[in-house]
Write a protein that holds these residues in place. Sequence first.
Motif, PDB file in Angstrom:
ATOM      1  N   GLY A 251       0.811  -1.212   0.000  1.00 22.92           N
ATOM      2  CA  GLY A 251       0.000   0.000   0.000  1.00 22.92           C
ATOM      3  C   GLY A 251       0.846   1.264   0.000  1.00 22.92           C
ATOM      4  N   ASP A 252       1.843   1.295   0.885  1.00 24.93           N
ATOM      5  CA  ASP A 252       2.727   2.464   0.951  1.00 24.93           C
ATOM      6  C   ASP A 252       3.503   2.641  -0.349  1.00 24.93           C
ATOM      7  OD1 ASP A 252       2.077   3.279   3.573  1.00 24.93           O
ATOM      8  OD2 ASP A 252       3.446   1.799   4.422  1.00 24.93           O
ATOM      9  N   LEU A 253       4.038   1.542  -0.865  1.00 27.10           N
ATOM     10  CA  LEU A 253       4.827   1.618  -2.098  1.00 27.10           C
ATOM     11  C   LEU A 253       3.980   2.133  -3.252  1.00 27.10           C
ATOM     12  CD1 LEU A 253       6.917  -1.682  -1.920  1.00 27.10           C
ATOM     13  CD2 LEU A 253       7.752   0.647  -1.671  1.00 27.10           C
ATOM     14  N   ASP A 254       2.744   1.670  -3.346  1.00 26.77           N
ATOM     15  CA  ASP A 254       1.865   2.117  -4.423  1.00 26.77           C
ATOM     16  C   ASP A 254       1.618   3.621  -4.330  1.00 26.77           C
ATOM     17  OD1 ASP A 254       1.678  -0.425  -5.428  1.00 26.77           O
ATOM     18  OD2 ASP A 254      -0.287  -0.860  -4.538  1.00 26.77           O
ATOM     19  N   LEU A 255       1.329   4.112  -3.130  1.00 28.62           N
ATOM     20  CA  LEU A 255       1.031   5.536  -2.951  1.00 28.62           C
ATOM     21  C   LEU A 255       2.228   6.403  -3.312  1.00 28.62           C
ATOM     22  CD1 LEU A 255      -1.017   5.499   0.385  1.00 28.62           C
ATOM     23  CD2 LEU A 255      -1.864   6.062  -1.906  1.00 28.62           C
ATOM     24  N   TYR A 256       3.408   6.025  -2.824  1.00 28.63           N
ATOM     25  CA  TYR A 256       4.591   6.853  -3.074  1.00 28.63           C
ATOM     26  C   TYR A 256       5.086   6.720  -4.512  1.00 28.63           C
ATOM     27  CZ  TYR A 256       5.106   8.456   1.712  1.00 28.63           C
ATOM     28  OH  TYR A 256       4.898   9.096   2.909  1.00 28.63           O
ATOM     29  N   THR A 257       4.910   5.565  -5.097  1.00 36.86           N
ATOM     30  CA  THR A 257       5.297   5.406  -6.503  1.00 36.86           C
ATOM     31  C   THR A 257       4.404   6.262  -7.399  1.00 36.86           C
ATOM     32  OG1 THR A 257       6.123   3.163  -6.125  1.00 36.86           O
ATOM     33  CG2 THR A 257       5.605   3.762  -8.387  1.00 36.86           C
ATOM     34  N   ILE A 258       3.109   6.279  -7.117  1.00 34.66           N
ATOM     35  CA  ILE A 258       2.190   7.124  -7.878  1.00 34.66           C
ATOM     36  C   ILE A 258       2.557   8.597  -7.703  1.00 34.66           C
ATOM     37  CG2 ILE A 258      -0.198   7.943  -7.971  1.00 34.66           C
ATOM     38  CD1 ILE A 258      -1.045   5.047  -7.310  1.00 34.66           C
ATOM     39  N   ALA A 259       2.869   8.981  -6.457  1.00 38.91           N
ATOM     40  CA  ALA A 259       3.252  10.375  -6.196  1.00 38.91           C
ATOM     41  C   ALA A 259       4.530  10.738  -6.947  1.00 38.91           C
ATOM     42  CB  ALA A 259       3.445  10.591  -4.697  1.00 38.91           C
ATOM     43  N   MET A 260       5.500   9.833  -6.949  1.00 37.63           N
ATOM     44  CA  MET A 260       6.754  10.103  -7.645  1.00 37.63           C
ATOM     45  C   MET A 260       6.528  10.191  -9.144  1.00 37.63           C
ATOM     46  SD  MET A 260       9.977  10.537  -6.731  1.00 37.63           S
ATOM     47  CE  MET A 260      10.735  11.577  -7.988  1.00 37.63           C
ATOM     48  N   ASP A 261       5.743   9.287  -9.678  1.00 38.40           N
ATOM     49  CA  ASP A 261       5.438   9.314 -11.115  1.00 38.40           C
ATOM     50  C   ASP A 261       4.751  10.625 -11.494  1.00 38.40           C
ATOM     51  OD1 ASP A 261       6.540   6.809 -11.413  1.00 38.40           O
ATOM     52  OD2 ASP A 261       4.618   5.751 -11.435  1.00 38.40           O
ATOM     53  N   GLN A 262       3.818  11.064 -10.651  1.00 35.55           N
ATOM     54  CA  GLN A 262       3.106  12.305 -10.935  1.00 35.55           C
ATOM     55  C   GLN A 262       4.049  13.501 -10.876  1.00 35.55           C
ATOM     56  OE1 GLN A 262      -0.479  12.857  -8.630  1.00 35.55           O
ATOM     57  NE2 GLN A 262      -0.679  15.010  -9.227  1.00 35.55           N
TER      58      GLN A 262
END
Length: 284
Positions: A251-262
């Motif tokens: 869950g954490d990895l998904d949220l931060y990966t999406i934030a980084m991609d954005q």
Amino acid sequence: MHGNPTIPRLLLGAQLRALRTAAGISRHTAGYAIGSSYTTIGRIELGWDSFTQQDLAELLNLYGVHDQPERDALFALAAQANTRGWWHRFPDLVPDWFEAYLGLEDAASIIRCYQSQFVPDLLQTEHYARATIRLANPLAGPDEIERRVMLRMHRARVLHRPQPPKIWAVINERVLRRPPRHEAMMRSQIEHLLTLSTLPHITLQVASPERRGDTAAGNGPFTILRLAQAALPDIVYREQLTSATCLNTDGDLDLYTIAMDQLCVEALPTIDTTTFLTETLASL
């Protein structure tokens, strides 16, 4: 990565977690077996803590691992996990929470980071590092400051080793436009960023508030580290004033990966970042 115990420690922790789970044994029971707590078992399984050969023997007995070749392989991995990294030369400057990060940084194959306050540590010049370290350690004497600078510069060597990690850094525009106390220091730092941005393994972008390029990182700076071993998950690192948090749940990895991609999508493209840095340098 020579002398880095981090990868063996992470791999051993993952294997011990799998063995414990397969045996149907709780962390409380495992902790009791080695005279410790379930929290310690959790830290061992995450790769944050080392432990003795005797502790490993007790855990393997508890988990029903009696096959000698399998035990020998795990003991060999434990021996590697208990070696000392280069950062042990700075014991007074490296608390446990930062030691874990240094090992991950040294072992990472990809480092993605967002920074809203300062130039990322690995990309700093010596003079810029000295200024930020003084700011963060107002009670430190000159000798301690210089040793902290030495530690940071040693970390930056990872950028120039034969097989360096890929670095993708997004820096908030305010970091570079902030009125400098020492104009020459900022000029040197921006020149350094321009030089680093020409290296094939370094991608640099500036997040411009005018482009809404930092809205995905409303909670502040963070780093995502990817290790070469496919069996190990990415790790999110967030540092506070006197501690840090490492996150590796899905869950954490998904949220931060999406934030980084954005952040990467909304920030200035690399060619525009070069233009921005060049124009900022000319304005100083």
